[in-house]
Enzyme design. Structure first.
Site, PDB file in Angstrom:
ATOM      1  N   ASP A 242       0.369 -10.761 -25.745  1.00 56.61           N
ATOM      2  CA  ASP A 242       0.819 -11.972 -25.061  1.00 56.61           C
ATOM      3  C   ASP A 242       1.610 -11.486 -23.854  1.00 56.61           C
ATOM      4  O   ASP A 242       2.826 -11.332 -23.907  1.00 56.61           O
ATOM      5  CB  ASP A 242       1.677 -12.822 -26.000  1.00 56.61           C
ATOM      6  CG  ASP A 242       2.054 -14.153 -25.384  1.00 56.61           C
ATOM      7  OD1 ASP A 242       1.153 -14.848 -24.895  1.00 56.61           O
ATOM      8  OD2 ASP A 242       3.250 -14.483 -25.379  1.00 56.61           O
TER       9      ASP A 242
ATOM     10  N   CYS B 211       0.560 -17.443 -20.363  1.00 53.84           N
ATOM     11  CA  CYS B 211       0.919 -18.848 -20.143  1.00 53.84           C
ATOM     12  C   CYS B 211       0.798 -19.159 -18.655  1.00 53.84           C
ATOM     13  O   CYS B 211       1.683 -19.758 -18.050  1.00 53.84           O
ATOM     14  CB  CYS B 211       2.317 -19.164 -20.676  1.00 53.84           C
ATOM     15  SG  CYS B 211       3.649 -18.164 -19.971  1.00 53.84           S
TER      16      CYS B 211
ATOM     17  N   PRO C  51      10.476 -13.323 -27.686  1.00 54.32           N
ATOM     18  CA  PRO C  51      11.594 -13.305 -28.639  1.00 54.32           C
ATOM     19  C   PRO C  51      11.207 -13.317 -30.111  1.00 54.32           C
ATOM     20  O   PRO C  51      12.072 -13.245 -30.962  1.00 54.32           O
ATOM     21  CB  PRO C  51      12.357 -14.587 -28.272  1.00 54.32           C
ATOM     22  CG  PRO C  51      11.296 -15.521 -27.810  1.00 54.32           C
ATOM     23  CD  PRO C  51      10.311 -14.667 -27.063  1.00 54.32           C
ATOM     24  N   GLY C  52       9.900 -13.442 -30.416  1.00 50.81           N
ATOM     25  CA  GLY C  52       9.491 -13.303 -31.803  1.00 50.81           C
ATOM     26  C   GLY C  52       8.731 -14.460 -32.410  1.00 50.81           C
ATOM     27  O   GLY C  52       8.368 -14.420 -33.586  1.00 50.81           O
TER      28      GLY C  52
ATOM     29  N   ALA D 267       6.359  -8.640 -27.714  1.00 55.20           N
ATOM     30  CA  ALA D 267       6.649  -9.544 -28.819  1.00 55.20           C
ATOM     31  C   ALA D 267       7.845 -10.468 -28.655  1.00 55.20           C
ATOM     32  O   ALA D 267       7.904 -11.508 -29.311  1.00 55.20           O
ATOM     33  CB  ALA D 267       6.825  -8.731 -30.109  1.00 55.20           C
TER      34      ALA D 267
END
Length: 350
Positions: free
Chosen positions: A188, A241, A122-123, A120
């Site tokens: 992610d 990414c 940096p948020g 998670a």
């Protein structure tokens, strides 16, 4: 900005094979500035309200209703930069690259869900997931790095997120505590970062040290644990990414083969103008910087067969009273009672 001449030959060769006739357009995209963005925290403000508070021109990001582009020169002429504006410190918006807004936007979270953001920090994605929950249900945001988890907690607190649990644990430990517990999971995953080469030349140097061959096994381990924590009928969104098929489509194929209870859900490419499908695996979504105003990203949405469609239980929680909500959270906290280092766990209740 990264000079295209800095890109590794092995990477360029793979991109040429991947893109074919579009390869030249991809290289041309390195001559353009990357597009910074911000995402309005709808838990605290409406997009039209924020537009009246800030001095910059905001242009909507097509694939999310609360995302906006702003000029990279914002604040350069004596004004306040987006990272220094009082509205930022009030948690009214989060600075986020536009393509990075897609994973939280594509995961079908509804108020009342139990949601896990497994990687998670940096948020940016966690704050949006919390906003979509609207203070109902619960969000567990995890990052294996303790220092990054602290930054994650700070950003969630700034956003005013409610009913959150911030952890810094391995996926294996979490899976021991929450088997088939979550309605929605976002993975992610850490990756080789090829989609960020244009924006950050440091990613190129990192790629030379740790490329797809390093990250693909790590991602498969994380995905395997995530599947075990997803309840029947629940949804898991996998994103990176990077452009590497080894880290993207091949990892999704691995999940579908190793866990036959998982099925791939087709993402609607029309929701992201310029997006294209997966290579050799229909139903995925790829974002390229020469096709849209954003950096590179990959997304795949999967569902665990069985159970309901993910909405029935959440609907029951949404319509229940405060007492039922408290019982739900109490049951959740009791399930946390294992031999962990509790100094690394922070639980917030609204």
């Amino acid at each position: 900005m990264t000079d295209v001449r800095q890109l590794p030959e092995a990477f360029l060769s793979e991109m040429q094979e991947l893109l074919g006739e579009e390869y030249g357009q991809y290289l041309e995209s390195f001559k353009e500035e990357w597009k910074p963005g911000l995402r309005v925290n709808t838990w605290k403000a409406k997009p039209q309200e924020l537009a009246k508070l800030v001095p910059w021109n905001l242009e909507p990001v097509p694939w999310t209703g609360n995302g906006f582009y702003y000029s990279s020169e914002a604040g350069d002429e004596g004004g306040v930069r987006p990272s220094k504006h009082p509205a930022y410190y009030c948690g009214l918006y989060y600075l986020q690259e536009p393509s990075a807004m897609t994973p939280a936007a594509m995961l079908p979270v509804v108020p009342g869900d139990r949601v896990l953001d497994l990687c998670a920090a940096p948020g940016g994605k966690s704050t949006e997931l919390a906003s979509k929950l609207k203070g109902r249900g619960m969000l567990v945001s995890n990052d294996i790095s303790y220092s990054r988890a602290r930054a994650l907690l700070k950003n969630l607190e700034l956003a005013g997120a409610a009913n959150i649990c911030v952890t810094s644990e391995t996926p294996e430990k979490l899976a021991c505590v929450w088997p088939e517990f979550f309605d929605k999971i976002l993975v992610d995953a850490p990756c080789s970062g090829e989609g960020m080469f244009r924006r950050d030349e440091n990613m190129v140097r990192d790629w030379l040290e740790k490329g797809p061959e390093y990250y693909a096994p790590v991602q498969r381990r994380i995905l395997s644990q995530a599947v075990s924590m997803l309840r029947p009928g629940g949804y898991m969104l996998y994103s990176t990414c990077t452009f590497s098929r080894q880290e993207d489509e091949e990892n999704v194929s691995y999940v579908l083969k190793e866990f036959p209870q998982m099925e791939l859900c087709c993402l609607d490419l029309d929701k992201v103008p310029g997006a294209c499908g997966g290579f050799g695996l229909s139903g995925c979504m790829r974002l390229f910087p020469h096709r849209l105003r954003g950096e590179g990203h990959f997304l795949a949405l999967m569902r665990k067969r069985g159970g309901d469609d993910g909405g029935t239980r959440a609907a029951q929680i949404r319509t229940s009273g405060t007492a039922d909500k408290e019982k739900e959270l109490d049951a959740f906290l009791r399930q946390c009672s294992v031999e962990w280092d509790y100094s690394r766990i922070v639980i917030h209740q609204d």
